[in-house]
Each structure stands twice: as C-alpha cells, then as structure tokens.
Design a protein around this motif. Structure first.
Motif, PDB file in Angstrom:
ATOM      1  N   ASN A  46       0.867  -1.183   0.000  1.00 29.03           N
ATOM      2  CA  ASN A  46       0.000   0.000   0.000  1.00 29.03           C
ATOM      3  C   ASN A  46       0.896   1.223   0.000  1.00 29.03           C
ATOM      4  O   ASN A  46       1.810   1.309   0.812  1.00 29.03           O
ATOM      5  CB  ASN A  46      -0.865   0.029   1.261  1.00 29.03           C
TER       6      ASN A  46
ATOM      7  N   THR B 117       0.304  -3.650   5.224  1.00 24.31           N
ATOM      8  CA  THR B 117      -0.724  -3.896   6.233  1.00 24.31           C
ATOM      9  C   THR B 117      -1.845  -4.747   5.651  1.00 24.31           C
ATOM     10  O   THR B 117      -2.419  -4.411   4.622  1.00 24.31           O
ATOM     11  CB  THR B 117      -1.311  -2.572   6.760  1.00 24.31           C
ATOM     12  N   ASN B 118      -2.148  -5.836   6.339  1.00 21.98           N
ATOM     13  CA  ASN B 118      -3.258  -6.696   5.973  1.00 21.98           C
ATOM     14  C   ASN B 118      -4.522  -6.039   6.503  1.00 21.98           C
ATOM     15  O   ASN B 118      -4.643  -5.807   7.709  1.00 21.98           O
ATOM     16  CB  ASN B 118      -3.054  -8.086   6.586  1.00 21.98           C
ATOM     17  N   ILE B 119      -5.482  -5.735   5.627  1.00 20.89           N
ATOM     18  CA  ILE B 119      -6.664  -4.991   6.064  1.00 20.89           C
ATOM     19  C   ILE B 119      -7.563  -5.801   6.988  1.00 20.89           C
ATOM     20  O   ILE B 119      -8.352  -5.227   7.725  1.00 20.89           O
ATOM     21  CB  ILE B 119      -7.482  -4.448   4.871  1.00 20.89           C
ATOM     22  N   VAL B 120      -7.440  -7.111   6.981  1.00 22.21           N
ATOM     23  CA  VAL B 120      -8.255  -7.944   7.866  1.00 22.21           C
ATOM     24  C   VAL B 120      -7.607  -8.074   9.243  1.00 22.21           C
ATOM     25  O   VAL B 120      -8.225  -7.811  10.265  1.00 22.21           O
ATOM     26  CB  VAL B 120      -8.493  -9.338   7.245  1.00 22.21           C
TER      27      VAL B 120
ATOM     28  N   GLU C 135      -4.692  -6.491  10.249  1.00 21.01           N
ATOM     29  CA  GLU C 135      -3.926  -5.288  10.585  1.00 21.01           C
ATOM     30  C   GLU C 135      -2.468  -5.589  10.936  1.00 21.01           C
ATOM     31  O   GLU C 135      -1.780  -4.762  11.518  1.00 21.01           O
ATOM     32  CB  GLU C 135      -4.601  -4.490  11.704  1.00 21.01           C
TER      33      GLU C 135
ATOM     34  N   LYS D   3       1.485  -6.269   9.915  1.00 21.38           N
ATOM     35  CA  LYS D   3       2.377  -5.830   8.852  1.00 21.38           C
ATOM     36  C   LYS D   3       3.791  -6.297   9.141  1.00 21.38           C
ATOM     37  O   LYS D   3       4.185  -6.448  10.291  1.00 21.38           O
ATOM     38  CB  LYS D   3       2.318  -4.332   8.629  1.00 21.38           C
TER      39      LYS D   3
END
Length: 174
Positions: free
Chosen positions: A100, A157-160, A162, A164
C-alpha cells in the motif's frame, strides 16, 4: 496395610479439596503465559528496507525527489525487484498488489499515482516492464507527488488482521 490405605486416601482427598478450593490463579497465570508466548511467536520485526512476500521481493535502496518532465514533483524509489511468482510481472503491478502506498498530509491520506513516464532519465527496466519468474532486476518505482512536503507511507498492512511486516516512510520536500 489398612493404615497405608487410609493415609493415601486421606492424602488424595486433601489434594482434591485443595484443588477444588483453588482460586484458579495458577491456571490463569499459565494461560496468560501461553497467550503471551503465542503473541511473541506471531510478532515479526517490521522492516523498512526489505519486503518479501510469497510472490515478490522488494529491496528498497533509496529514493530521490525530482522535478518530472511535466514540471510535477516525482518521487523516484530505487528498488531491487525479484519476481518469485509463476508469471511475468512488472515491478509496478507487483507493488500495487503487495504493498500500500499513500501520501499522508495533515488532513488526508491518498493513494499515490505512478509516474514512470515523467522521469527525466528512465531506468533500463521501467517499472511497467514485465520481469520473468525467478529473475531479479534493479529498477525505479516512480510516484507522482500530489502534495510535495507530505510523507509517503509504503506498507504491507493486511486490512483484515492489521498485521504488517514492512513499513517505510519517506519524507518529501515542498
């Protein structure tokens, strides 16, 4: 023999009563330690130089802010890109899938735009050149700065969850 049986029976009964009267503090302590150990196992050090995922690896070697051919400010990020996937892929597409990238101002956080065509001296391997599986190249990822002076954050960052493993913040100038 009856005395030994009575003594053993009384001992077992006493232990049972003591266990039943326990406040559970020792069990809670053991559970807390197990949870802490799991957290420590999951916690990986967050890198600001190397991102390595299942399909791609980026080694960030530095960045330079410069004036693009259009007159706009461009952030040129020098990277070593390794395509670990099964298909030819460009560094730009790999970055847009795996990482991101946002410009962060006092008021907003905005996704950045690519700017390879605006570089005054494009690299040998442009960021949109597809790289074969298993190959590593040195290239430049170019980002158009909408707000020169803002920070550019790049992370995985993993959006599910969070979680990283990679985060790099680049300060730009006005």
């Amino acid at each position: 023999m009856k005395n030994i049986t009575k003594i053993l029976g009384a001992s077992v009964l006493t232990l049972g009563i003591m266990a039943g009267c326990s406040d559970g503090a020792s069990e809670k302590t053991v559970e807390a330690e197990k949870v802490q150990n799991k957290k420590e196992e999951k916690t990986e050090e967050v890198s600001n130089q190397v991102y390595e995922g299942k399909d791609y690896k980026f080694v960030f070697k530095g960045e330079e802010q410069l004036k693009g051919k259009s007159g706009k400010q461009v952030l040129a990020i020098k990277v070593e890109f390794t395509n670990k996937s099964d298909e030819a892929q460009s560094a730009w597409m790999a970055m847009s899938v795996a990482l991101n990238a946002h410009e962060v101002t006092d008021m907003t956080e905005e996704a950045v735009l690519g700017a390879i065509g605006d570089l005054p001296n494009p690299p040998k391997y442009k960021m949109d050149t597809k790289i074969n599986p298993g190959k590593t190249i040195d290239t430049v990822i170019a980002l158009e700065l909408q707000h020169p002076g803002a920070k550019v954050n790049i992370d995985d960052t993993n959006i599910v969850t969070e979680e990283k493993t990679f985060e790099r913040t680049i300060k730009t100038t006005k």
